[in-house]
Every structure is written in structure tokens, then in C-alpha cells.
Design an enzyme around this catalytic site. Structure first.
Site, PDB file in Angstrom:
ATOM      1  N   ARG A   1      -7.882  -6.022  20.352  1.00  0.00           N
ATOM      2  CA  ARG A   1      -8.637  -5.894  19.118  1.00  0.00           C
ATOM      3  C   ARG A   1      -8.269  -7.145  17.923  1.00  0.00           C
ATOM      4  O   ARG A   1      -7.582  -7.920  18.216  1.00  0.00           O
ATOM      5  CB  ARG A   1      -8.244  -4.782  18.180  1.00  0.00           C
ATOM      6  CG  ARG A   1      -6.641  -4.722  17.848  1.00  0.00           C
ATOM      7  CD  ARG A   1      -6.320  -3.635  16.984  1.00  0.00           C
ATOM      8  NE  ARG A   1      -4.762  -3.624  16.501  1.00  0.00           N
ATOM      9  CZ  ARG A   1      -4.400  -2.973  15.897  1.00  0.00           C
ATOM     10  NH1 ARG A   1      -4.892  -1.889  15.418  1.00  0.00           N
ATOM     11  NH2 ARG A   1      -2.933  -2.909  15.364  1.00  0.00           N
TER      12      ARG A   1
ATOM     13  N   THR B   1       7.010 -12.806 -29.108  1.00  0.00           N
ATOM     14  CA  THR B   1       6.438 -13.236 -27.811  1.00  0.00           C
ATOM     15  C   THR B   1       5.814 -14.566 -27.953  1.00  0.00           C
ATOM     16  O   THR B   1       5.696 -15.293 -26.987  1.00  0.00           O
ATOM     17  CB  THR B   1       5.374 -12.084 -27.273  1.00  0.00           C
ATOM     18  OG1 THR B   1       4.279 -11.978 -27.995  1.00  0.00           O
ATOM     19  CG2 THR B   1       5.945 -10.647 -27.327  1.00  0.00           C
TER      20      THR B   1
ATOM     21  N   GLN C   1       3.065  -2.917  12.545  1.00  0.00           N
ATOM     22  CA  GLN C   1       4.534  -2.661  12.045  1.00  0.00           C
ATOM     23  C   GLN C   1       5.208  -3.447  12.698  1.00  0.00           C
ATOM     24  O   GLN C   1       6.255  -3.993  12.371  1.00  0.00           O
ATOM     25  CB  GLN C   1       4.796  -1.148  12.324  1.00  0.00           C
ATOM     26  CG  GLN C   1       4.150  -0.195  11.349  1.00  0.00           C
ATOM     27  CD  GLN C   1       3.044   0.361  11.825  1.00  0.00           C
ATOM     28  OE1 GLN C   1       1.923  -0.207  12.494  1.00  0.00           O
ATOM     29  NE2 GLN C   1       2.462   1.760  11.480  1.00  0.00           N
TER      30      GLN C   1
HETATM   31  O1  LIG Z   1      -1.472  -1.471  13.596  1.00  0.00           O
HETATM   32  C1  LIG Z   1      -1.733  -0.525  13.488  1.00  0.00           C
HETATM   33  N1  LIG Z   1      -1.003   0.494  12.735  1.00  0.00           N
HETATM   34  C2  LIG Z   1      -1.314   1.679  12.581  1.00  0.00           C
HETATM   35  O2  LIG Z   1      -0.419   2.420  11.954  1.00  0.00           O
HETATM   36  C3  LIG Z   1      -2.761   2.078  12.629  1.00  0.00           C
HETATM   37  N2  LIG Z   1      -3.271   3.362  12.607  1.00  0.00           N
HETATM   38  C4  LIG Z   1      -4.542   3.040  12.762  1.00  0.00           C
HETATM   39  O3  LIG Z   1      -5.571   3.936  12.733  1.00  0.00           O
HETATM   40  N3  LIG Z   1      -4.662   1.721  13.338  1.00  0.00           N
HETATM   41  C5  LIG Z   1      -3.315   1.299  13.186  1.00  0.00           C
HETATM   42  N4  LIG Z   1      -3.179  -0.181  13.669  1.00  0.00           N
END
Ligand SMILES: O=c1[nH]c(=O)c2[nH]c(=O)[nH]c2[nH]1
Length: 323
Positions: free
Chosen positions: A197, A79, A244
């Protein structure tokens, strides 16, 4: 020396009548030098350039089994030699881009020593920006740049070569333009629905280049900069209904913009910001004062795949932490 006088007689135990002797064999293995810190200064002119990488080499081959089972080091490129090769190649060939540097190392180790069947080379790049003095960029004084760490992995397996570029610790926040509602409610649900938010995350993204594009040659620096720019634009511009959805849109935009990319994998912690209840102090809080929680955090992962491509699970074996 180890005192074995009180050690149990395992050989005798293993051959007692009615017992099955214990046997073992060597499973998956690889070895190399981890986290070689390489700083290369290009000083052909008074205006110096800095390249700063942390490089890990991992080599494997069936011929290496004897080193584990018998202590036979005849085929063990130390190494320490692997580390020295990293430094020597930086001097002889330059770095250029992390991907090109790792490809060169991968080709070297698997061709100069024909008993290596494969290699995984990985790097993190630490970026430096010039310090500005009296409105002028300094020639040789730098400050660490903060926006994420560039990553690269090159996986060589026989004739198969995979290049995975990426970024980690790319921390982003938007103070509005994010909602989260419409989720199921059960007896344990307390989370309020929200149409406004803070959305904050620290993006880890890795994208795999199509093998044909790797063979043809890629401007890795340009694509990397382009992918980051598209992802950041999408994070900023998309009115998000969930992290997501933001993740998918960031992957889609990278794949649409760069035909070299086969797929993008993400791991994104949802860095929750909770509105603080200031009513006990006789104060309202119209989205101004938040508690930035560091844990627990939502952890959102996902892969965005170009339609019609051949998937390459082997390419991802050295890249843990993704689905
Ligand atoms: O964008 C989000 N996805 C989630 O799956 C989730 N779950 C959560 O409590 N807040 C959020 N916010």
C-alpha cells in the site's frame, strides 16, 4: 458606559438566607506576545543570510495575580515590550538557532524581572533556500523551502530549563514497502488486508534534550539536521507493517544517533490512499490509481524514551497534542 439599571442584583442574591455566596480565585495563568514575525537579514557581505521565525513569549509568576484580580499592572511587562525585546535581541545578539535564541529570551525575562517564576518561549522557523540563476546560487534572492517547519520550545521554571526541538508538517510518502494485516476483524470490519500500500503521513515530532546536554551546550542546528535525516532514512528504508512500527523506529534511530536526546514524541496522521475500483470502466488497477482522502484519517501518536532517563512531564505542558 454599560447600563446596569436592569442588571440582576447579584450581591443581594449571594447573601439571601440559605444560599452560599459565590467565590472564585485565579487559577493557572500566563501571558505574552503570540506569533511575533521576525525576519533577520545578515548582510555583512554581499551574500545575505535570512533567518525567519515566528516567536511566542509566555511569562508567568505568582506576583502577576494582582493584574488579573485588581488590574494592578505594576509588574506587567507589556506584551508590546516583549515583542520589542524579540526584535532588539535579534539585532544585538543574532538568532543563531531557534533554541539558542529562545534560551536567551527566557533567561532575560526571568532574570531582568525577578517576579517572573517561569516562561515558555516557542518558535517556528521558516526556511528559505537560495534561488539558483544560471547554475549559480543567488546572493540575495530566496525561495521558501517546503520540507517541514522547524519548531522549538524553551520552558523555564525556576532553575529548571527544558529545550524541546521539533518539526511539523513534514509530509512524506512511500509508494510501496508498506503492509497492514493481522488486525482483528469484527462485524464492522471491512478493511482488506494488504501487503502493498501507499504509506503517507505528515510528521509532527518533538524531542526533548537532556538537561545536562543543554547545560553543556548543544549544536542545535547540527542535531536538528541529523535527526531529520535519520528519521527520513528510517521512513524510507523500513519495510513497514504499520505506521505505529514506523513511528517507533523513527524515534529509536534519533535517540540512538544523538546522546543529547532524552525522548521523542510523535503525532502522525495516516494519510490514507485508497485504490480506485476501475472495473466498472473495464480497467484493471494494479496499484496505480488512488483516491487521496483528506479525512477521516488515522491518528497515530507515540513517545520513544531513552532507557534510564528522568522523565519531565512539566517540560511538555506547553506542547499540546501529544500523549
Ligand atoms: O498503519 C496503520 N495502522 C493502523 O492502526 C491502521 N488502521 C487502519 O485502518 N489502517 C491502519 N494503518
Amino acid at each position: 458606559m454599560t447600563d446596569t439599571s436592569t442588571a440582576p442584583d447579584t450581591a443581594a442574591r449571594a447573601t439571601e438566607p440559605g444560599t452560599v455566596p459565590t467565590t472564585v480565585h485565579l487559577g493557572a495563568n500566563q501571558y505574552g506576545k503570540a506569533e511575533v514575525r521576525l525576519v533577520r537579514v545578515t548582510r555583512d557581505t554581499d551574500r545575505h543570510e535570512i533567518e525567519d521565525l515566528t516567536v511566542t513569549t509566555q511569562l508567568r509568576g505568582t506576583a502577576l495575580a494582582d493584574s488579573y484580580t485588581d488590574g494592578d499592572n505594576a509588574k506587567v511587562l507589556a506584551t508590546d515590550s516583549q515583542k520589542n525585546t524579540v526584535y532588539a535581541f535579534a539585532r544585538e545578539h543574532g538568532v543563531h538557532s531557534p533554541e539558542e535564541f529562545l534560551l536567551r529570551l527566557g533567561r532575560h525575562f526571568t532574570t531582568a524581572f525577578d517576579w517572573y517564576d517561569g516562561a515558555t518561549l516557542s518558535a517556528e522557523q521558516h526556511t528559505w533556500e537560495r534561488i539558483t540563476v544560471a547554475g549559480r546560487e543567488h546572493d540575495h534572492a530566496f525561495v521558501r523551502a517546503g520540507a517541514g517547519t522547524r519548531t522549538a520550545v524553551v520552558q523555564v521554571d525556576g532553575d529548571d530549563v527544558h529545550v524541546i526541538a521539533g518539526v511539523t508538517d513534514l509530509t512524506v510518502l512511500k509508494s510501496t514497502g508498506s503492509e497492514f494485516h493481522g488486525f482483528p476483524r469484527d462485524g464492522y470490519t471491512t478493511l482488506a488486508e494488504t501487503d502493498d500500500r501507499i504509506l503517507a503521513t505528515s510528521v509532527t515530532a518533538r524531542w526533548r534534550y537532556l538537561p545536562d546536554a543543554v547545560a553543556a551546550g548543544i549544536d542545535y542546528d547540527a542535531v536538528h539536521a541529523g535527526v531529520l535525516a535519520r528519521m527520513l532514512e528510517t521512513f524510507a528504508d523500513l519495510h513497514s507493517l504499520a505506521l505505529q512500527q514506523t513511528l517507533f523506529a523513527m524515534g529509536r534511530t534519533a535517540i540512538e544517533a544523538f546522546p543529547e536526546i532524552a525522548e521523542v514524541r510523535f503525532s502522525m496522521p495516516n494519510k490514507h490512499h485508497f485504490l480506485v475500483d476501475l472495473a466498472p470502466f473495464g480497467l484493471d488497477n494494479p496499484g496505480e490509481v488512488f483516491f487521496a482522502a483528506d479525512r477521516p484519517y488515522g491518528l497515530i501518536s507515540g513517545t520513544v524514551v531513552r532507557d534510564g532517563i528522568e522523565e519531565a512531564p512539566a517540560a511538555w505542558l506547553a506542547v499540546p497534542g501529544f500523549v
